[in-house]
Design an enzyme around this catalytic site. Structure first.
Site, PDB file in Angstrom:
ATOM      1  N   VAL A   1       0.847  -1.201   0.000  1.00  0.00           N
ATOM      2  CA  VAL A   1       0.000   0.000   0.000  1.00  0.00           C
ATOM      3  C   VAL A   1       0.884   1.253   0.000  1.00  0.00           C
ATOM      4  O   VAL A   1       0.622   2.209  -0.739  1.00  0.00           O
ATOM      5  CB  VAL A   1      -0.960   0.003   1.211  1.00  0.00           C
ATOM      6  CG1 VAL A   1      -1.791   1.292   1.240  1.00  0.00           C
ATOM      7  CG2 VAL A   1      -1.887  -1.210   1.155  1.00  0.00           C
ATOM      8  N   ASP A   2       1.925   1.248   0.817  1.00  0.00           N
ATOM      9  CA  ASP A   2       2.867   2.365   0.804  1.00  0.00           C
ATOM     10  C   ASP A   2       3.503   2.530  -0.572  1.00  0.00           C
ATOM     11  O   ASP A   2       3.652   3.644  -1.082  1.00  0.00           O
ATOM     12  CB  ASP A   2       3.978   2.132   1.833  1.00  0.00           C
ATOM     13  CG  ASP A   2       3.552   2.452   3.246  1.00  0.00           C
ATOM     14  OD1 ASP A   2       2.612   3.250   3.415  1.00  0.00           O
ATOM     15  OD2 ASP A   2       4.156   1.912   4.185  1.00  0.00           O
ATOM     16  N   THR A   3       3.920   1.413  -1.164  1.00  0.00           N
ATOM     17  CA  THR A   3       4.582   1.464  -2.462  1.00  0.00           C
ATOM     18  C   THR A   3       3.654   2.023  -3.535  1.00  0.00           C
ATOM     19  O   THR A   3       4.049   2.900  -4.318  1.00  0.00           O
ATOM     20  CB  THR A   3       5.058   0.059  -2.868  1.00  0.00           C
ATOM     21  OG1 THR A   3       6.015  -0.405  -1.908  1.00  0.00           O
ATOM     22  CG2 THR A   3       5.703   0.060  -4.235  1.00  0.00           C
TER      23      THR A   3
END
Length: 439
Positions: A175-177
């Site tokens: 999700v961060d990526t």
């Protein structure tokens, strides 16, 4: 073909308040694209990931692998913006900036007059990207959030894992990526829009929204059909053969997603008769008879190695399941220029994965190492804010800015010890002390 030599975002300045993954990965990509990224860090420790566990470049007192992964090419400015003198420097930096990136919880920067609503009138061309867990408004906006929690809440975990097991998180901070990649797209779109409007704007990017948008066909499967998509482990609930298969020395993954690919796969395995076998002649029949198809395929695949099968399947979507060592030692990784060694200012050579962007005319610049904490403090504020040596020394004495001495891990403490031993006037009038730097 000749190249202009200038990366595509040359001339763009970014003031970066972000920490951990989503924001730093975004600004690392912007830096590769040529933007000057000024990373504002807490003088007492810096980005949270500098203290991360696991291997450290340069040994136990070196730099965290976690920090090194997401901060290539930036200029580190150790600056305490919670103090009025620090805020004054931030405003000097913002006056020359095109983009500001932050990932504090909504409301944190407002206490210091650095939120977008406070900055908008003063810097009308400034683009402000705000990354948060649940967005800048709404009843959940004050909640903290990290990647695995968003994987859980968005439904991602419910479709990941073995068919009869529990839902699993993705090991990579997915999700961060994806938020980082969407952030780069959003900033470039806002820069393009500014050519027409002459105005900056705020970009509200929530990890939660990104996770939901990334559900893709899994989300539409539920919305249109009303049923929960089924977990299938390494396989696929609606496609076969689409899974991992045993070979003589390990596993290979095959994603045979249509009829032509199945025909070509059967020929490559020496069994063209499978194509017309009633059990396997359509995708629906292959899914219904997946255990038998898998058994027959593995009987053949176990007669040779995963490397040899990869060569035989070169014209097909199939490849060996590799360890990290196998993957990063693969010659093609080096041929693509994806592995680089950086000369870090404090710990020396560090191997890292480089940029995956390849422009034909405006090549990216991923040659600059991640910075040591505060490495550029004595250069950036004086150059942009017009501070004199004495002013820099005074700010350092008040710990408004970091102290650039030899080792970022001990810089602040060493400054304090010097002041105690030699008095508060020790730094007055002295030239700034710089770390050795390669960029």
């Amino acid at each position: 073909m000749s190249q202009s030599g200038r990366p595509p975002l040359s001339g763009i300045r970014v003031v970066d308040f972000s920490r951990v993954i989503a924001g730093p990965m975004c600004t690392q990509i912007l830096s590769d694209m040529g933007a000057e990224v000024l990373k504002i860090e807490n003088p007492d420790g810096g980005d949270d990931t500098r203290k991360g566990a696991g291997p450290r470049a340069g040994g136990e007192q070196g730099e965290s692998h976690f920090f090194m992964a997401f901060n290539r090419g930036k200029k580190s400015v150790a600056l305490d913006f919670t103090k009025p003198e620090g805020q004054a420097i931030v405003h000097k930096l913002l006056a020359t900036a095109d983009v500001m990136v932050e990932n504090f919880r909504p409301g944190v920067l407002k206490k210091y007059g650095l939120d977008y609503s406070s900055l908008q009138a003063r810097y009308p061309r400034l683009i402000c990207l705000s990354i948060s867990a649940y967005g800048q408004s709404g009843p959940l906006s004050d909640r903290p959030g990290y990647d695995p929690v968003l994987q859980a809440e968005s439904g991602m975990m419910s479709v990941n894992g073995e068919a009869n097991g529990e839902g699993l998180r993705h090991a990579i901070a997915i999700v961060d990526t994806m938020t980082a990649i969407h952030s780069v797209a959003a900033i470039n779109a806002a820069l393009f829009a500014r050519h027409d409007t002459g105005k900056g704007q705020q970009i509200d990017l929530a990890l939660y929204d990104t996770a939901l948008a990334s559900l893709g066909n899994m989300g539409s499967y539920y919305l249109i059909g009303g049923d929960q998509p089924r977990r299938a482990g390494n396989g696929h609930f609606a496609s076969a053969p689409n899974s991992s298969f045993e070979t003589k020395n390990g596993k290979i993954y095959m994603a045979v997603a249509n009829q032509k690919l199945f025909t070509d796969t059967c020929k490559a395995m020496g069994h063209p008769e499978w194509v017309t076998d009633p059990r396997f002649s359509t995708i629906g029949q292959r899914v219904a008879n997946k255990p038998e198809l898998t058994r027959l395929m593995e009987e053949v695949l176990k007669t040779d190695t995963k490397e040899n099968w990869a060569q035989k399947f070169r014209h097909l979507p199939a490849g060996p399941i590799r360890t990290m060592k196998e993957a990063l030692d693969e010659p093609e990784v080096k041929r693509r220029g994806m592995l680089k060694t950086y000369q870090h200012a404090r710990v020396g050579p560090v191997p890292l994965i480089g940029s995956n962007y390849h422009f034909s005319d405006t090549p990216v610049d991923d040659t600059r190492p991640p910075p040591a904490l505060g490495e550029h403090t004595d250069r950036v504020p004086p150059a942009i804010a017009g501070l004199r040596v004495a002013a820099v020394a005074a700010l350092r004495a008040k710990t408004v800015i970091g102290c650039d001495i030899a080792s970022p891990a001990t810089a602040l403490g060493r400054c304090r010890r010097l002041r105690r031993r030699r008095g508060p006037g020790f730094f007055a009038g002295r030239a700034p002390l710089l770390w050795r730097s390669s960029g």
